[in-house]
Motif scaffolding. Structure first.
Motif, PDB file in Angstrom:
ATOM      1  N   SER A 159      -4.700   5.505   7.094  1.00 53.76           N
ATOM      2  CA  SER A 159      -4.246   5.756   5.725  1.00 53.76           C
ATOM      3  C   SER A 159      -3.612   7.134   5.594  1.00 53.76           C
ATOM      4  CB  SER A 159      -5.414   5.622   4.748  1.00 53.76           C
ATOM      5  OG  SER A 159      -5.790   4.274   4.572  1.00 53.76           O
ATOM      6  N   VAL A 160      -4.175   8.116   6.287  1.00 58.21           N
ATOM      7  CA  VAL A 160      -3.605   9.467   6.261  1.00 58.21           C
ATOM      8  C   VAL A 160      -2.211   9.461   6.878  1.00 58.21           C
ATOM      9  CG1 VAL A 160      -3.829  11.801   7.216  1.00 58.21           C
ATOM     10  CG2 VAL A 160      -5.808  10.669   6.210  1.00 58.21           C
ATOM     11  N   ALA A 161      -2.048   8.747   7.983  1.00 59.20           N
ATOM     12  CA  ALA A 161      -0.740   8.664   8.629  1.00 59.20           C
ATOM     13  C   ALA A 161       0.286   8.000   7.710  1.00 59.20           C
ATOM     14  CB  ALA A 161      -0.852   7.900   9.943  1.00 59.20           C
ATOM     15  N   GLY A 185       5.955  12.041   3.158  1.00 61.06           N
ATOM     16  CA  GLY A 185       6.363  13.423   2.940  1.00 61.06           C
ATOM     17  C   GLY A 185       5.888  13.950   1.600  1.00 61.06           C
ATOM     18  N   ASP A 186       6.779  14.624   0.889  1.00 63.97           N
ATOM     19  CA  ASP A 186       6.416  15.215  -0.404  1.00 63.97           C
ATOM     20  C   ASP A 186       6.085  14.166  -1.466  1.00 63.97           C
ATOM     21  OD1 ASP A 186       6.803  17.700   0.668  1.00 63.97           O
ATOM     22  OD2 ASP A 186       8.836  17.944  -0.126  1.00 63.97           O
ATOM     23  N   LYS A 246       0.833  -1.206   0.000  1.00 67.51           N
ATOM     24  CA  LYS A 246       0.000   0.000   0.000  1.00 67.51           C
ATOM     25  C   LYS A 246       0.867   1.255   0.000  1.00 67.51           C
ATOM     26  CE  LYS A 246      -3.801   2.281   2.433  1.00 67.51           C
ATOM     27  NZ  LYS A 246      -4.828   2.153   3.490  1.00 67.51           N
ATOM     28  N   LYS A 247       1.922   1.243   0.775  1.00 68.12           N
ATOM     29  CA  LYS A 247       2.818   2.398   0.836  1.00 68.12           C
ATOM     30  C   LYS A 247       3.443   2.665  -0.523  1.00 68.12           C
ATOM     31  CE  LYS A 247       6.393   4.376   3.800  1.00 68.12           C
ATOM     32  NZ  LYS A 247       7.261   4.143   4.988  1.00 68.12           N
ATOM     33  N   ALA A 248       3.841   1.605  -1.205  1.00 68.97           N
ATOM     34  CA  ALA A 248       4.417   1.759  -2.540  1.00 68.97           C
ATOM     35  C   ALA A 248       3.398   2.338  -3.516  1.00 68.97           C
ATOM     36  CB  ALA A 248       4.939   0.418  -3.040  1.00 68.97           C
ATOM     37  N   LEU A 249       2.157   1.875  -3.402  1.00 67.53           N
ATOM     38  CA  LEU A 249       1.109   2.403  -4.277  1.00 67.53           C
ATOM     39  C   LEU A 249       0.875   3.889  -4.005  1.00 67.53           C
ATOM     40  CD1 LEU A 249      -1.140   1.840  -6.375  1.00 67.53           C
ATOM     41  CD2 LEU A 249      -2.668   1.429  -4.458  1.00 67.53           C
ATOM     42  N   ARG A 272      -1.974  13.707  -2.571  1.00 67.20           N
ATOM     43  CA  ARG A 272      -3.019  14.555  -1.998  1.00 67.20           C
ATOM     44  C   ARG A 272      -4.170  13.634  -1.583  1.00 67.20           C
ATOM     45  NH1 ARG A 272      -4.285  18.912  -6.438  1.00 67.20           N
ATOM     46  NH2 ARG A 272      -5.233  20.076  -4.715  1.00 67.20           N
ATOM     47  N   ILE A 273      -4.991  14.107  -0.650  1.00 67.26           N
ATOM     48  CA  ILE A 273      -6.009  13.232  -0.078  1.00 67.26           C
ATOM     49  C   ILE A 273      -7.375  13.913  -0.095  1.00 67.26           C
ATOM     50  CG2 ILE A 273      -6.749  11.959   1.978  1.00 67.26           C
ATOM     51  CD1 ILE A 273      -3.805  11.816   2.805  1.00 67.26           C
TER      52      ILE A 273
END
Length: 304
Positions: free
Chosen positions: A66-68, A74-75, A44-47, A79-80
């Motif tokens: 998921s926001v965390a 970082g950059d 998920k992090k990679a996605l 966007r969420i």
């Protein structure tokens, strides 16, 4: 280049609605995790590092997780746009109701974090904020708001109950007076006094009415119904999705005629002899109240 969009929680009612609206949408590539990787944090992090915008259609705690995870990138994080309740009044988040004020579309367009409004809150704020801004209602006015929604807004269990024939014809709920939409109604309605909110559900799939009764002589300047109508019309002049509509002469209104659209209709029913008025907002709880609003916000975030 297409914008890469990830819907986290795509199997829920709002997620499915957004996915349907994005099908064949120009300039958008929707990406997702394979079923066997959906609980793999590394996958998920990679996605997340590869997408432009993540849309959250999750329970509140899962949305915060998921926001965390995105924040840890970082950059490189996306966007969420959050369709849960988790961040609607949280610091640093932009409220995704473009018609709230003249500068709100630009705020959404440039924000990294956007919270999609609640369905009931959309109707209530649309009715009350313009009156407060125009000085026709005091911020400390004791507002009471009544609303009815189709059962599709109640989640999988409620949908299953109604579609299995086990749901009541009509039911008032939230009588502990702690409904999760009240905080955003108060914040973005510019209300100093917490309103009383009475939600209910009816035996129909989708559609919504939000009503605010008023004693006209209790408002500043003792306005007429036409003054309230004019203030609402001025606030939403030129709006694509929020429209004023005439009060039905029969004195009644049904909740389902806007289903499938992103339109929000506002009406003022007034009895000048009695000095009473009822403000009514009609919307599709899955349209302007959920996935329709999300797509509207997504378009702004993409600069369209």
């Amino acid at each position: 280049m297409n914008a890469r969009i990830f819907i986290d929680g795509e199997a829920g009612t709002t997620g499915l609605g957004i996915a349907a609206r994005l099908a064949d949408h120009p300039g958008v590539e929707r990406v997702s995790l394979p079923p066997d990787e959906r609980k793999d944090p590394a996958a998920k992090k990679a996605l997340l590092a590869s997408v432009d915008i993540m849309i959250l259609c999750l329970p509140d705690d899962a949305a915060r997780e998921s926001v965390a995870m995105a924040a840890a990138l970082g950059d490189k994080g996306p966007r969420i746009l959050d369709a849960s309740t988790a961040h609607r009044v949280a610091p640093g988040w932009t409220y995704g109701f473009p018609e709230l004020a003249k500068d709100q579309p630009e705020a959404i367009r440039t924000a990294r974090l956007v919270s999609n409004p609640g369905c009931y809150a959309t109707g209530a704020i649309a009715l009350l904020r313009p009156l407060v801004d125009a000085g026709l209602a005091r911020p400390d006015h004791p507002f009471a708001i009544n609303a009815v929604s189709g059962y599709s807004g109640g989640g999988k269990q409620m949908i299953a109950d109604y579609e299995g024939g086990g749901g009541p014809a009509f039911e008032i709920y939230g009588l502990g007076l702690e409904h999760k939409h009240v905080a955003e109604i108060q914040r973005y309605g510019r209300l100093e006094r917490r309103p009383i909110f009475v939600p209910s559900v009816g035996d129909f799939a989708r559609g919504m009415l939000v009503c605010a009764p008023l004693f006209l002589d209790d408002l500043p300047g003792k306005p007429k119904g036409a003054d309230l109508d004019a203030a609402l019309a001025a606030h939403y002049a030129g709006s694509k999705f929020v429209k004023m509509a005439p009060a039905e002469a029969a004195g009644k209104i049904e909740p389902q005629s806007l289903n499938g659209s992103n339109v929000l209709e506002l009406r003022v029913f007034a009895n000048e002899a009695r000095r009473h008025a009822i403000l009514v907002a009609k919307l599709d709880n899955l349209g302007k109240g959920a996935s329709g609003a999300a797509l509207q916000n997504l378009e702004l975030m993409l600069g369209r």
